[in-house]
Design an enzyme around this catalytic site. Sequence first.
Site: not given
Ligand code: DGL
Length: 275
Positions: A11-12, A74, A159, A193, A195
């Site tokens: 993931d990012s 991600c 974050e 997403c 997150h």
């Molecule tokens: N967690 C990531 C997603 O599912 C990306 C979050 C990001 O880096 O903007 O899209």
Amino acid sequence: MLTPGPIGVFDSGYGGLTILSEIQSLMPQYDYYYLGDNARAPYGSRSFDVVYNFTRQAVLTLFDMGCNLVILACNTASAKALRTIQQNDLPNIDPDKRVLGVIRPTTEIVGSLTHKRHIGILGTAGTIQSESYNIEINKLHPDIKVTGHACPMWVPLIENKEYNSIGADYFIQKDLNTILEQDPLIDLLILGCTHYPLLINKITKFLPDNIKVISQGKYVAESLKEYFIRHPEMDAACSKQAKTHYYTTEYPDKFSETASIFLNKTIEVERIELE
Ligand code: DGL
């Protein structure tokens, strides 16, 4: 024949931990390498080329570290890089290795969860602009109306550990109001997403009871389990000593501290460079 190695989960930043923990609890016997590109997160508003290049570097690094299977945990990377990596890169890198994403497993289960056939997708700008969810859902269910809305403030709130603040309330309420104004008939909201599950309590607090909200982890984990049944050769290529290692491209101590919120435990983390 592949030498067995850990399953790579990329993931990012921290969001993929919500996917990893569900996969681990369903399949604790496997080994995992989690990689967060925290030095370059968020990916959400970056261009196609940049997300593709960063994701490709991460996949190559995990392959070099011994992984034969990498999950892009991600949505942004799954939307912008997965297909090109699968179709153009893998045949040249190693045709036996595999990269899977999180969008398909999510879209496969939505049909039975919406009665009104109106679904809302919340995600990063990259995921929403790609229209990957609309395309994938409508391939399976042409009758479902899919409305996407980008929430660019949500990942930075997470974050930066501000997701429990009053500031978070403001942005969450504002984005939920916007998507429900766009389509008041929505009865299923997908957190597109990885997150966003950290915000689930606040999200449900601001929504009427008749709207169901789903996170992806459980569905990605179940889909991976089924994938191993269909692909015993890949199952054999994934090592099983129940060990997980965590890697970040930024400060390991910071990663360890924040990751503990996602995982409810303390972890050791190593720093690596992607290039
Ligand atoms: N967690 C990531 C997603 O599912 C990306 C979050 C990001 O880096 O903007 O899209």
